[in-house]
Design an enzyme around this catalytic site. Structure first.
Site, PDB file in Angstrom:
ATOM      1  CE  LYS A 281       1.767  12.495  -4.024  1.00 31.19           C
ATOM      2  NZ  LYS A 281       1.165  12.847  -2.630  1.00 31.19           N
TER       3      LYS A 281
ATOM      4  CB  SER B  65       4.845  10.668  -6.896  1.00 32.82           C
ATOM      5  OG  SER B  65       4.647   9.546  -8.113  1.00 32.82           O
TER       6      SER B  65
ATOM      7  CG  PHE C  60       1.529   7.324   4.206  1.00 36.10           C
ATOM      8  CD1 PHE C  60       2.457   7.219   3.054  1.00 36.10           C
ATOM      9  CD2 PHE C  60       1.883   6.790   4.650  1.00 36.10           C
ATOM     10  CE1 PHE C  60       3.661   6.201   2.914  1.00 36.10           C
ATOM     11  CE2 PHE C  60       2.551   6.055   6.078  1.00 36.10           C
ATOM     12  CZ  PHE C  60       3.318   5.794   4.417  1.00 36.10           C
TER      13      PHE C  60
ATOM     14  CE1 TYR D 102      -1.013  11.880  -6.563  1.00 35.92           C
ATOM     15  CE2 TYR D 102       0.381  11.603  -8.815  1.00 35.92           C
ATOM     16  CZ  TYR D 102       0.187  11.379  -7.583  1.00 35.92           C
ATOM     17  OH  TYR D 102       1.056  10.507  -6.142  1.00 35.92           O
TER      18      TYR D 102
HETATM   19  P1  NAD Z   1      -4.226   5.629  -0.679  1.00 37.07           P
HETATM   20  O1  NAD Z   1      -5.484   5.922  -1.006  1.00 37.07           O
HETATM   21  O2  NAD Z   1      -3.727   4.076  -0.345  1.00 37.07           O
HETATM   22  O3  NAD Z   1      -3.803   5.973   1.199  1.00 37.07           O
HETATM   23  C1  NAD Z   1      -3.905   7.360   1.263  1.00 37.07           C
HETATM   24  C2  NAD Z   1      -5.630   7.153   2.470  1.00 37.07           C
HETATM   25  O4  NAD Z   1      -5.243   8.965   2.359  1.00 37.07           O
HETATM   26  C3  NAD Z   1      -6.005   7.063   1.685  1.00 37.07           C
HETATM   27  O5  NAD Z   1      -6.730   6.109   3.349  1.00 37.07           O
HETATM   28  C4  NAD Z   1      -7.141   8.073   2.755  1.00 37.07           C
HETATM   29  O6  NAD Z   1      -8.387   7.359   2.691  1.00 37.07           O
HETATM   30  C5  NAD Z   1      -6.354   8.817   3.231  1.00 37.07           C
HETATM   31  N1  NAD Z   1      -6.727  10.713   2.944  1.00 37.07           N
HETATM   32  C6  NAD Z   1      -7.158  10.976   1.519  1.00 37.07           C
HETATM   33  N2  NAD Z   1      -6.788  12.248   1.803  1.00 37.07           N
HETATM   34  C7  NAD Z   1      -7.170  12.628   2.738  1.00 37.07           C
HETATM   35  C8  NAD Z   1      -7.702  13.625   3.843  1.00 37.07           C
HETATM   36  N3  NAD Z   1      -8.100  14.979   3.133  1.00 37.07           N
HETATM   37  N4  NAD Z   1      -7.628  13.202   5.111  1.00 37.07           N
HETATM   38  C9  NAD Z   1      -7.632  12.184   5.628  1.00 37.07           C
HETATM   39  N5  NAD Z   1      -6.920  11.231   5.571  1.00 37.07           N
HETATM   40  C10 NAD Z   1      -7.284  11.170   3.938  1.00 37.07           C
HETATM   41  O7  NAD Z   1      -2.855   5.606  -1.325  1.00 37.07           O
HETATM   42  P2  NAD Z   1      -1.356   4.994  -1.530  1.00 37.07           P
HETATM   43  O8  NAD Z   1      -1.213   4.151  -2.315  1.00 37.07           O
HETATM   44  O9  NAD Z   1      -1.257   4.515  -0.130  1.00 37.07           O
HETATM   45  O10 NAD Z   1      -0.854   6.216  -1.479  1.00 37.07           O
HETATM   46  C11 NAD Z   1      -0.368   7.313   0.093  1.00 37.07           C
HETATM   47  C12 NAD Z   1       0.865   8.486  -0.532  1.00 37.07           C
HETATM   48  O11 NAD Z   1       1.887   7.698  -1.625  1.00 37.07           O
HETATM   49  C13 NAD Z   1      -0.406   9.935  -1.459  1.00 37.07           C
HETATM   50  O12 NAD Z   1       0.455  10.384  -0.997  1.00 37.07           O
HETATM   51  C14 NAD Z   1       0.075   9.295  -3.283  1.00 37.07           C
HETATM   52  O13 NAD Z   1      -0.241  10.332  -3.397  1.00 37.07           O
HETATM   53  C15 NAD Z   1       1.569   8.111  -3.105  1.00 37.07           C
HETATM   54  N6  NAD Z   1       2.565   7.963  -3.484  1.00 37.07           N
HETATM   55  C16 NAD Z   1       1.583   6.831  -4.595  1.00 37.07           C
HETATM   56  C17 NAD Z   1       2.051   6.082  -5.622  1.00 37.07           C
HETATM   57  C18 NAD Z   1       1.043   4.489  -5.814  1.00 37.07           C
HETATM   58  O14 NAD Z   1       1.149   4.434  -7.237  1.00 37.07           O
HETATM   59  N7  NAD Z   1       0.417   3.940  -5.079  1.00 37.07           N
HETATM   60  C19 NAD Z   1       2.887   6.383  -5.764  1.00 37.07           C
HETATM   61  C20 NAD Z   1       3.786   7.814  -5.949  1.00 37.07           C
HETATM   62  C21 NAD Z   1       2.988   8.386  -4.736  1.00 37.07           C
HETATM   63  N1  UFG Z   2      -1.135  -0.340 -17.718  1.00 37.15           N
HETATM   64  C1  UFG Z   2      -1.825  -0.582 -18.604  1.00 37.15           C
HETATM   65  N2  UFG Z   2      -2.833  -1.179 -19.042  1.00 37.15           N
HETATM   66  C2  UFG Z   2      -3.535  -0.653 -17.927  1.00 37.15           C
HETATM   67  C3  UFG Z   2      -2.735  -0.016 -16.211  1.00 37.15           C
HETATM   68  C4  UFG Z   2      -1.157   0.487 -16.982  1.00 37.15           C
HETATM   69  O1  UFG Z   2      -0.690  -0.974 -19.549  1.00 37.15           O
HETATM   70  O2  UFG Z   2      -4.316  -1.554 -17.811  1.00 37.15           O
HETATM   71  C5  UFG Z   2       1.284   0.265 -18.656  1.00 37.15           C
HETATM   72  C6  UFG Z   2       1.060   2.017 -18.329  1.00 37.15           C
HETATM   73  O3  UFG Z   2      -0.284   2.743 -19.900  1.00 37.15           O
HETATM   74  C7  UFG Z   2       2.462   2.308 -17.931  1.00 37.15           C
HETATM   75  C8  UFG Z   2       2.361   1.054 -17.271  1.00 37.15           C
HETATM   76  O4  UFG Z   2       1.436  -0.074 -17.130  1.00 37.15           O
HETATM   77  O5  UFG Z   2       2.940   1.834 -19.053  1.00 37.15           O
HETATM   78  C9  UFG Z   2       2.285   1.409 -15.492  1.00 37.15           C
HETATM   79  O6  UFG Z   2       1.107   2.190 -15.514  1.00 37.15           O
HETATM   80  P1  UFG Z   2       0.418   2.708 -13.885  1.00 37.15           P
HETATM   81  O7  UFG Z   2      -1.143   3.497 -13.670  1.00 37.15           O
HETATM   82  O8  UFG Z   2       0.605   1.578 -12.988  1.00 37.15           O
HETATM   83  O9  UFG Z   2       2.014   3.425 -13.203  1.00 37.15           O
HETATM   84  P2  UFG Z   2       2.858   4.918 -13.707  1.00 37.15           P
HETATM   85  O10 UFG Z   2       3.991   4.602 -14.234  1.00 37.15           O
HETATM   86  O11 UFG Z   2       1.936   5.534 -14.960  1.00 37.15           O
HETATM   87  O12 UFG Z   2       2.286   6.193 -12.631  1.00 37.15           O
HETATM   88  C10 UFG Z   2       2.408   5.075 -11.320  1.00 37.15           C
HETATM   89  C11 UFG Z   2       1.231   6.463 -10.963  1.00 37.15           C
HETATM   90  C12 UFG Z   2       1.648   7.776  -9.884  1.00 37.15           C
HETATM   91  C13 UFG Z   2       3.035   7.229  -9.527  1.00 37.15           C
HETATM   92  C14 UFG Z   2       3.389   7.081 -10.916  1.00 37.15           C
HETATM   93  C15 UFG Z   2       5.447   7.401 -10.116  1.00 37.15           C
HETATM   94  O13 UFG Z   2      -0.126   6.156 -10.969  1.00 37.15           O
HETATM   95  O14 UFG Z   2       0.046   8.318  -9.430  1.00 37.15           O
HETATM   96  O15 UFG Z   2       3.137   5.466 -10.765  1.00 37.15           O
HETATM   97  O16 UFG Z   2       5.793   6.289  -8.945  1.00 37.15           O
HETATM   98  F1  UFG Z   2       3.556   8.967  -9.914  1.00 37.15           F
END
Ligand code: NAD
Ligand code: UFG
Length: 350
Positions: free
Chosen positions: A159, A131, A87, A155
């Site tokens: 990925k 993602s 993650f 970003y």
């Molecule tokens: P998060 O930031 O809550 O968790 C990521 C964790 O990784 C954190 O605890 C951070 O401290 C740790 N970390 C970052 N860089 C590191 C490093 N170099 N070494 C050790 N630890 C490190 O994020 P999350 O929402 O739990 O996301 C987890 C993964 O899922 C990420 O790779 C993110 O890109 C991916 N992802 C998240 C979302 C989302 O919307 N939350 C959507 C799609 C993909």
């Molecule tokens: N939005 C608002 N107001 C806000 C925040 C978001 O209207 O304050 C809207 C955005 O414009 C979008 C929707 O809510 O239309 C969802 O936005 P998010 O930022 O919550 O999510 P995204 O779909 O843009 O992207 C997220 C993560 C990306 C990831 C993607 C798919 O930020 O990193 O989901 O997993 F790649």
């Protein structure tokens, strides 16, 4: 699979903590490595609270950074891991545009180090956090795993590159099994109200922002775009409960440890349902009993109109399907928010 030992990188973060709970409940031993860049040790303590003292004995936290190979060497030389769930990474789109080097360094270098050390210690099973961002602005919906992929920002490019790197490694060294899980929009929280998302600073994502308006930390929600060709003009996404996502990782581990020759394979983790921004606002108001004031604003650059997953492949090949709908996502997120309005920390002094 019970008794297997799994390394969870980034296990102190939002998705990591929820997944670690499910892994411990399934009987895995779990070792976390996290540098706490975007998390706190309190989150790991809460995981222990949720699973209880007996299962907590199967959890170990290691402070470490994937960019530092020695931190990984230390872990792998001590423990034989059956698989890694990876993650750890940075995930803020806007920050990645402003500071791409930080994203390439952290996400790419960290992951390349991880592959190196895994190979050295002959641990060749990996579940990687990809993602829906890799679909870019999808021409068609639902998004199917074999669509062409495209990055929209640095970003997303990390990925996309990391997916390509995984495919290349597995092609060159066929003994690797790699599952790429493409998450759609993870929201919600653990049903106990003890674990949830706790972003640093002003949230970028919709649900953490709504949550902070509901608890009075922010005055109103900016709704980015009200002229999209959707049912109510706001953009549509596939929100998925973080506990469903956590179970998707258990399903991926099952697949990786029971099937031979799976290669490098991608699965969408979504619900297959599209929900608009304004629908999410209404659902959260209903769950919380709070009024969410909204301001209709112009579209956010780079945002797609509507994105949701095809879930068929994950259902068929992982035997996994999301159980929860938007109502449960908002219910559990509100329980987390109302119990922890300032996240894992207490309210900061003025
Ligand atoms: P998060 O930031 O809550 O968790 C990521 C964790 O990784 C954190 O605890 C951070 O401290 C740790 N970390 C970052 N860089 C590191 C490093 N170099 N070494 C050790 N630890 C490190 O994020 P999350 O929402 O739990 O996301 C987890 C993964 O899922 C990420 O790779 C993110 O890109 C991916 N992802 C998240 C979302 C989302 O919307 N939350 C959507 C799609 C993909
Ligand atoms: N939005 C608002 N107001 C806000 C925040 C978001 O209207 O304050 C809207 C955005 O414009 C979008 C929707 O809510 O239309 C969802 O936005 P998010 O930022 O919550 O999510 P995204 O779909 O843009 O992207 C997220 C993560 C990306 C990831 C993607 C798919 O930020 O990193 O989901 O997993 F790649």
């Amino acid at each position: 699979m019970a008794g297997q030992t799994i390394l969870v990188t980034g296990g102190a973060g939002f998705i990591g903590t929820h997944t670690v709970v499910q892994l411990l409940k399934e009987g895995f031993k779990v070792s976390i490595i996290d540098n706490l860049d975007n998390s706190v040790t309190e989150a790991v303590d809460r995981v222990k609270e949720v699973v209880g003292p007996q299962l907590s004995k199967n959890l170990e936290f290691n402070l470490g950074d994937l960019r530092n190979k020695d931190d990984l060497e230390k872990l792998f030389s001590r423990t034989k891991f059956d698989a890694v769930i990876h993650f750890a990474g940075l995930k803020a789109v806007g920050e990645s545009v402003a500071n791409p080097r930080r994203y390439f360094d952290n996400n790419l270098v960290g992951t390349i180090n991880l592959y190196e050390v895994m190979a050295k210690y002959n641990c060749k099973k990996m579940v990687f956090s990809s993602s829906a961002t890799v679909y870019g602005q999808p021409e068609k919906i639902p998004c199917v795993e074999d669509f062409n992929l495209m990055a929209m920002n640095p970003y997303g490019r990390t990925k996309l590159f990391l997916e390509e790197i995984a495919r290349d490694i597995q092609k060159a060294e066929p003994e690797w099994s790699i599952i790429l899980l493409r998450y759609f929009n993870p929201v919600g929280a653990h049903e106990s109200g003890k674990l949830g998302e706790d972003p640093r600073g002003i949230p970028n994502n919709l649900m953490p922002y709504i949550q902070q308006v509901a608890v009075g930390r922010l005055p109103e929600l900016n709704v980015y775009g009200h002229d999209y060709p959707t049912k109510d003009g706001s953009a549509v996404r596939d929100y998925i409960h973080v506990m469903d996502l956590a179970d998707g990782h258990v399903a991926a581990l099952r697949k990786i440890s029971t099937s031979k020759d799976i290669g490098c394979i991608a699965y969408n983790l979504g619900t297959g349902c599209g929900t608009s921004v304004l629908e999410m606002v209404t659902a959260f108001e209903k769950a919380s009993g709070k009024k969410i004031h909204v301001k209709l604003c112009p579209r956010r650059p780079g945002d797609a109109t509507a994105v949701y997953a095809s879930t068929e492949k994950a259902e068929r090949e992982l035997g996994w399907k999301a159980k929860y709908g938007v109502e449960e996502m908002c219910r559990d997120q509100w329980k987390w928010a109302s119990n922890n309005p300032w996240g894992y920390q207490s309210k900061p002094e003025k």
